[in-house]
Design an enzyme around this catalytic site. Structure first.
Site, PDB file in Angstrom:
ATOM      1  N   GLU A   1     -36.000 -45.213 -38.076  1.00 54.25           N
ATOM      2  CA  GLU A   1     -35.126 -45.600 -36.959  1.00 54.25           C
ATOM      3  C   GLU A   1     -36.040 -46.035 -35.834  1.00 54.25           C
ATOM      4  OE1 GLU A   1     -31.941 -45.796 -36.944  1.00 54.25           O
ATOM      5  OE2 GLU A   1     -31.569 -44.803 -38.863  1.00 54.25           O
TER       6      GLU A   1
ATOM      7  N   CYS B   1     -32.725 -45.778 -27.179  1.00 49.25           N
ATOM      8  CA  CYS B   1     -32.923 -46.931 -28.075  1.00 49.25           C
ATOM      9  C   CYS B   1     -31.695 -47.835 -28.092  1.00 49.25           C
ATOM     10  CB  CYS B   1     -33.236 -46.433 -29.476  1.00 49.25           C
ATOM     11  SG  CYS B   1     -32.021 -45.253 -30.086  1.00 49.25           S
TER      12      CYS B   1
ATOM     13  N   ASN C   1     -37.506 -39.357 -26.152  1.00 49.71           N
ATOM     14  CA  ASN C   1     -36.456 -39.787 -25.219  1.00 49.71           C
ATOM     15  C   ASN C   1     -35.220 -38.889 -25.239  1.00 49.71           C
ATOM     16  OD1 ASN C   1     -35.829 -40.799 -27.786  1.00 49.71           O
ATOM     17  ND2 ASN C   1     -34.587 -42.432 -26.922  1.00 49.71           N
TER      18      ASN C   1
ATOM     19  N   GLU D   1     -28.892 -43.297 -40.881  1.00 45.13           N
ATOM     20  CA  GLU D   1     -28.700 -41.873 -40.677  1.00 45.13           C
ATOM     21  C   GLU D   1     -27.207 -41.636 -40.458  1.00 45.13           C
ATOM     22  OE1 GLU D   1     -31.376 -40.934 -37.391  1.00 45.13           O
ATOM     23  OE2 GLU D   1     -32.889 -40.336 -38.859  1.00 45.13           O
TER      24      GLU D   1
HETATM   25  P1  NDP Z   1     -43.575 -43.393 -30.975  1.00 42.60           P
HETATM   26  O1  NDP Z   1     -43.436 -44.286 -32.145  1.00 42.60           O
HETATM   27  O2  NDP Z   1     -44.777 -43.541 -30.130  1.00 42.60           O
HETATM   28  O3  NDP Z   1     -43.562 -41.879 -31.460  1.00 42.60           O
HETATM   29  C1  NDP Z   1     -42.519 -41.308 -32.218  1.00 42.60           C
HETATM   30  C2  NDP Z   1     -43.050 -40.057 -32.916  1.00 42.60           C
HETATM   31  O4  NDP Z   1     -43.997 -40.450 -33.908  1.00 42.60           O
HETATM   32  C3  NDP Z   1     -43.789 -39.110 -31.990  1.00 42.60           C
HETATM   33  O5  NDP Z   1     -43.569 -37.789 -32.402  1.00 42.60           O
HETATM   34  C4  NDP Z   1     -45.213 -39.554 -32.198  1.00 42.60           C
HETATM   35  O6  NDP Z   1     -46.143 -38.601 -31.798  1.00 42.60           O
HETATM   36  C5  NDP Z   1     -45.209 -39.775 -33.685  1.00 42.60           C
HETATM   37  N1  NDP Z   1     -46.318 -40.580 -34.180  1.00 42.60           N
HETATM   38  C6  NDP Z   1     -47.055 -41.505 -33.518  1.00 42.60           C
HETATM   39  N2  NDP Z   1     -47.999 -42.035 -34.349  1.00 42.60           N
HETATM   40  C7  NDP Z   1     -47.835 -41.432 -35.555  1.00 42.60           C
HETATM   41  C8  NDP Z   1     -48.476 -41.542 -36.824  1.00 42.60           C
HETATM   42  N3  NDP Z   1     -49.487 -42.390 -37.031  1.00 42.60           N
HETATM   43  N4  NDP Z   1     -48.039 -40.777 -37.830  1.00 42.60           N
HETATM   44  C9  NDP Z   1     -47.012 -39.938 -37.657  1.00 42.60           C
HETATM   45  N5  NDP Z   1     -46.365 -39.758 -36.487  1.00 42.60           N
HETATM   46  C10 NDP Z   1     -46.761 -40.503 -35.445  1.00 42.60           C
HETATM   47  O7  NDP Z   1     -42.240 -43.527 -30.149  1.00 42.60           O
HETATM   48  P2  NDP Z   1     -41.920 -42.886 -28.747  1.00 42.60           P
HETATM   49  O8  NDP Z   1     -42.084 -41.397 -28.826  1.00 42.60           O
HETATM   50  O9  NDP Z   1     -42.653 -43.649 -27.709  1.00 42.60           O
HETATM   51  O10 NDP Z   1     -40.336 -43.149 -28.635  1.00 42.60           O
HETATM   52  C11 NDP Z   1     -39.809 -44.302 -28.126  1.00 42.60           C
HETATM   53  C12 NDP Z   1     -39.420 -45.250 -29.235  1.00 42.60           C
HETATM   54  O11 NDP Z   1     -38.487 -44.633 -30.080  1.00 42.60           O
HETATM   55  C13 NDP Z   1     -38.756 -46.510 -28.727  1.00 42.60           C
HETATM   56  O12 NDP Z   1     -39.283 -47.621 -29.407  1.00 42.60           O
HETATM   57  C14 NDP Z   1     -37.293 -46.314 -29.110  1.00 42.60           C
HETATM   58  O13 NDP Z   1     -36.572 -47.505 -29.288  1.00 42.60           O
HETATM   59  C15 NDP Z   1     -37.432 -45.548 -30.367  1.00 42.60           C
HETATM   60  N6  NDP Z   1     -36.185 -44.837 -30.661  1.00 42.60           N
HETATM   61  C16 NDP Z   1     -35.404 -45.280 -31.685  1.00 42.60           C
HETATM   62  C17 NDP Z   1     -34.203 -44.661 -31.954  1.00 42.60           C
HETATM   63  C18 NDP Z   1     -33.339 -45.105 -33.094  1.00 42.60           C
HETATM   64  O14 NDP Z   1     -32.463 -44.344 -33.473  1.00 42.60           O
HETATM   65  N7  NDP Z   1     -33.528 -46.275 -33.664  1.00 42.60           N
HETATM   66  C19 NDP Z   1     -33.726 -43.536 -31.128  1.00 42.60           C
HETATM   67  C20 NDP Z   1     -34.636 -43.162 -30.096  1.00 42.60           C
HETATM   68  C21 NDP Z   1     -35.824 -43.795 -29.871  1.00 42.60           C
HETATM   69  P3  NDP Z   1     -46.815 -38.781 -30.345  1.00 42.60           P
HETATM   70  O15 NDP Z   1     -45.729 -38.600 -29.362  1.00 42.60           O
HETATM   71  O16 NDP Z   1     -47.810 -37.733 -30.322  1.00 42.60           O
HETATM   72  O17 NDP Z   1     -47.421 -40.165 -30.316  1.00 42.60           O
END
Ligand code: NDP
Length: 485
Positions: free
Chosen positions: A251, A286, A153, A465
């Site tokens: 996070e 988020c 995002n 963080e």
């Molecule tokens: P995901 O959880 O799908 O993915 C996040 C990252 O983790 C990606 O690089 C993803 O790769 C990777 N990933 C997925 N599965 C695994 C695994 N089993 N082991 C290791 N890495 C893995 O989130 P999104 O990319 O869809 O992002 C949106 C989400 O992020 C929302 O829920 C949002 O709220 C949250 N978010 C939270 C923030 C915070 O600060 N609290 C800030 C920004 C976003 P891949 O893309 O290949 O699946």
């Protein structure tokens, strides 16, 4: 048709293809067209990257802090010099308006690097004197090779938010950006090469979460994992990391309340911020407020104005400077959002505006656009008000007094951020203290001081963080006790 660009991993200081020569398609969300391929890396690529990080660790951790900081300032300068190019790339890759990438994403990536370069040089530890019997001091030492996993995002913004404190404190990093938005991380690798960052200090390995991410979090050489993404993935990572006692920072998602009291100052600037808090980046932040709680005495008039202002938002080509909202990041995410809107209808919600795909004309006709959507008439316990939607969709819920506002605000499993709008300072303090949330904004939203602790409670996160919290996470405290008797 323009040529499909092949992106590379960055391992041991070199740009390289994945060992298995497998690639994933990368799409431009605004047009729905494939424009690049990124590595679909496997266990072998991760292993080489972790080994490179391990080899680089002794030299990098022994490099004086001020010298490490110089690298980040140099990288920040080079990034800033290419700001427009990076902003264009971020917009193309993620679908966000280029104006947002130019104003927020890339400048913030530059600030992250400069901030942690400076913060690491100011990082201090404690000493505890024991009444003449002994003196204790705490060493804060880097951990080794660590993993940083970031979502799509805010691609470069969150990528740099993780790698900068990790590297500045003397760790080496293997980072995995989201394969949905790999472009600016790949460009960032070239900036690191240009800045002559020593080989192996930062390694960027692209690929899907299920294969590349999983290989990274299970690699025995990884000493800590810093993850930002969904709660579901966070739980899966925790299940793998906890039995292996790997240090973990999570996070995760949010279902953030925006609490509007009748005495809020309804001026144009505040309306603009409130609207942004729901729909900035197509609601894919988020921290976006997706549940708007409004005091009943102003509910109807507030609703009318909010609907009018939401309808006036322009959904269009992210390249167009007049677009307020661009495209959703992927076809899958578009389908997910449309599914949530259908669910809200099934649950009995009334769509006040939006509720459909938006279809800009011309080059964006095949893109993944959704009109900003407001929904009312749903109770706090329904799925629409419980599940993170992460798109341009917000619900409106009325409340009577402070107690009900707090109860509604706290009525989800999430607890990342909240914003409260009121002119009553006493109420603001009182409500802020009662909200189950890692961050509370009063009469503002997304005002970020990088020194403050950032993170969520409940299912929104574990750990913090930002500022000194990030520096602490990426170091191990060791107490040294010297006998004085
Ligand atoms: P995901 O959880 O799908 O993915 C996040 C990252 O983790 C990606 O690089 C993803 O790769 C990777 N990933 C997925 N599965 C695994 C695994 N089993 N082991 C290791 N890495 C893995 O989130 P999104 O990319 O869809 O992002 C949106 C989400 O992020 C929302 O829920 C949002 O709220 C949250 N978010 C939270 C923030 C915070 O600060 N609290 C800030 C920004 C976003 P891949 O893309 O290949 O699946």
């Amino acid at each position: 048709m323009s040529e499909i660009r092949k992106l590379a991993n960055y391992i041991n200081g070199q740009l390289c293809p994945p060992q298995g020569r497998r690639w994933l398609d990368v799409f431009e969300p605004a047009s729905g067209q494939r424009f690049a391929e990124c590595p679909d890396s496997d266990v072998g690529d991760i292993d080489v990257a972790v080994q490179a990080a391990q080899r680089a660790f002794p030299g990098w951790s022994a490099t004086p802090i001020a010298q490490r900081a110089q690298f980040f300032n140099r990288i920040a300068d080079l990034l800033e010099a290419r700001l427009e190019e990076f902003a264009q790339a971020e917009s193309r890759d993620s679908g966000k308006p280029v104006t947002l990438a130019r104003r927020l994403d890339i400048p913030r990536a530059v600030s992250n690097l400069r901030f942690f370069a400076a913060a690491a040089t100011q990082f201090s530890s404690e000493a505890h004197a024991m009444d003449g019997a002994a003196i204790n001091y705490t060493l804060r030492q880097p951990l080794g090779a660590v993993a940083c996993i970031s979502p799509w995002n805010l691609p470069l913004y969150l990528f740099t938010w993780k790698i900068a404190p990790a590297l500045a404190t003397g760790n080496t990093v293997v980072a995995k950006p989201s394969e949905i938005t790999p472009l600016t991380a790949t460009m960032f690798a070239q900036v690191c090469i240009d800045a002559e960052l020593p080989p192996g200090v930062l390694n960027i390995v692209h690929g899907s979460g299920a294969s590349t991410g999983q290989a990274l979090i299970t690699h025995p050489g990884i000493k800590a994992i810093s993850f930002t993404g969904s709660t579901r993935t966070g739980a899966a990572i925790a299940a793998v990391a906890a039995p292996r006692f790997v240090k973990l920072s999570l996070e995760m998602g949010g279902k953030n309340p925006t609490v509007v009291f009748a005495d809020w100052e309804a001026n144009e600037a505040n309306w603009a911020t409130l609207l942004r808090s729901a729909f900035a980046n197509q609601g894919q932040i988020c921290l976006c407020g997706s549940r708007i709680l409004v005091q009943r005495s102003i509910y109807e008039s507030f609703k009318c104005t909010l609907v009018e202002k939401t309808r006036a938002l322009r959904v269009g080509d992210p390249q167009d400077p007049t677009s307020d909202l661009g495209a959703l990041v992927s076809r899958a995410h578009f389908d997910k959002i449309m599914g949530h809107i259908a669910l809200a209808r099934e649950e009995g919600g009334k769509i006040l505006c939006g509720g459909d795909a938006a279809a800009p004309e011309g080059r964006c006709a095949g893109g993944w656009f959704v009109a900003p959507t407001l929904i009312e008439g749903l109770g706090p316990g329904c799925r629409t008000n419980q599940e993170e939607i992460f798109g341009p969709v917000a619900t409106l819920i009325p409340f009577d007094g402070d107690d009900e506002a707090v109860a509604l605000a706290n009525a989800t499993n999430y607890g990342l951020a909240a914003s409260v709008w009121t002119s009553n300072l006493t109420r603001a303090h009182r409500v802020a203290a009662r909200l189950e949330s890692g961050i509370v904004w009063i009469n503002c939203w997304l005002k970020r001081d990088l020194r403050t602790p950032f993170g969520g409670v409940k299912q929104s996160g574990v750990g913090r963080e930002g500022g000194v919290d990030a520096l602490r996470f990426f170091t191990e405290a060791k107490n040294v006790c010297i006998d004085l008797e």
